[in-house]
Enzyme design. Structure first.
Site: not given
Ligand code: C2G
Length: 132
Positions: A44, A46
């Site tokens: 990803k 990250k």
């Molecule tokens: N999130 C949120 N508000 C934020 C930060 C994150 O609602 N200020 C939500 C994201 O939208 C996601 C969840 O928290 O639904 C986890 O965020 P991340 O760890 O950044 O996930 P991501 O890297 O987007 O991975 O297959 C899907 C991916 O693995 C999603």
């Protein structure tokens, strides 16, 4: 029992993540989190501060979370929703539209992201502060 699933990295756990998990749990009775493995994070683009095991332990301590499974690739969601008899897939609206293909199997819901907080912003702010 209504089962909900969501996926993410959840690094440096913050209130935006908790807001998401809380609302996800309100959509059913049982919440599964597909937690990105360290290897999948690399795919990803990250690199998380906490390891998979550390992030898993944190998530498992949250009252809204019932089960944490590893998210190893982009392709596993269909198998997961079938295997775990999921009714609803939910994720933040930064992914709006990206998982509509799951509508064939489950309800797909995009929840509003919590503005202003993000793991990236936390890291940037900490870097700035330590430079002062
Ligand atoms: N999130 C949120 N508000 C934020 C930060 C994150 O609602 N200020 C939500 C994201 O939208 C996601 C969840 O928290 O639904 C986890 O965020 P991340 O760890 O950044 O996930 P991501 O890297 O987007 O991975 O297959 C899907 C991916 O693995 C999603």
């Amino acid at each position: 029992m209504k089962r909900v699933i969501t996926y993410g990295t959840f690094d440096l756990l913050h209130y935006g993540h908790i807001n998401l998990l809380k609302r996800a749990k309100q959509l059913g009775d049982y919440l599964i989190v597909g937690l990105s493995t360290d290897e999948f994070n690399a795919i990803k683009g990250k690199k998380s501060y906490f390891s998979y095991e550390e992030r898993k332990m944190l998530l498992e301590s949250i009252r809204y979370v019932d089960l944490v499974i590893p998210e190893k690739n982009w392709e596993q969601k269909i198998d997961d929703v079938i295997k775990y008899h999921v009714d609803t897939f939910v994720i933040g609206d930064d992914w709006e539209g990206k998982f509509d293909y799951l509508n064939k199997y489950v309800n797909v819901i995009y929840l509003k992201r919590t503005p202003e907080v993000s793991t990236t912003a936390i890291k940037e702010n900490l870097k700035k502060e330590t430079k002062l």
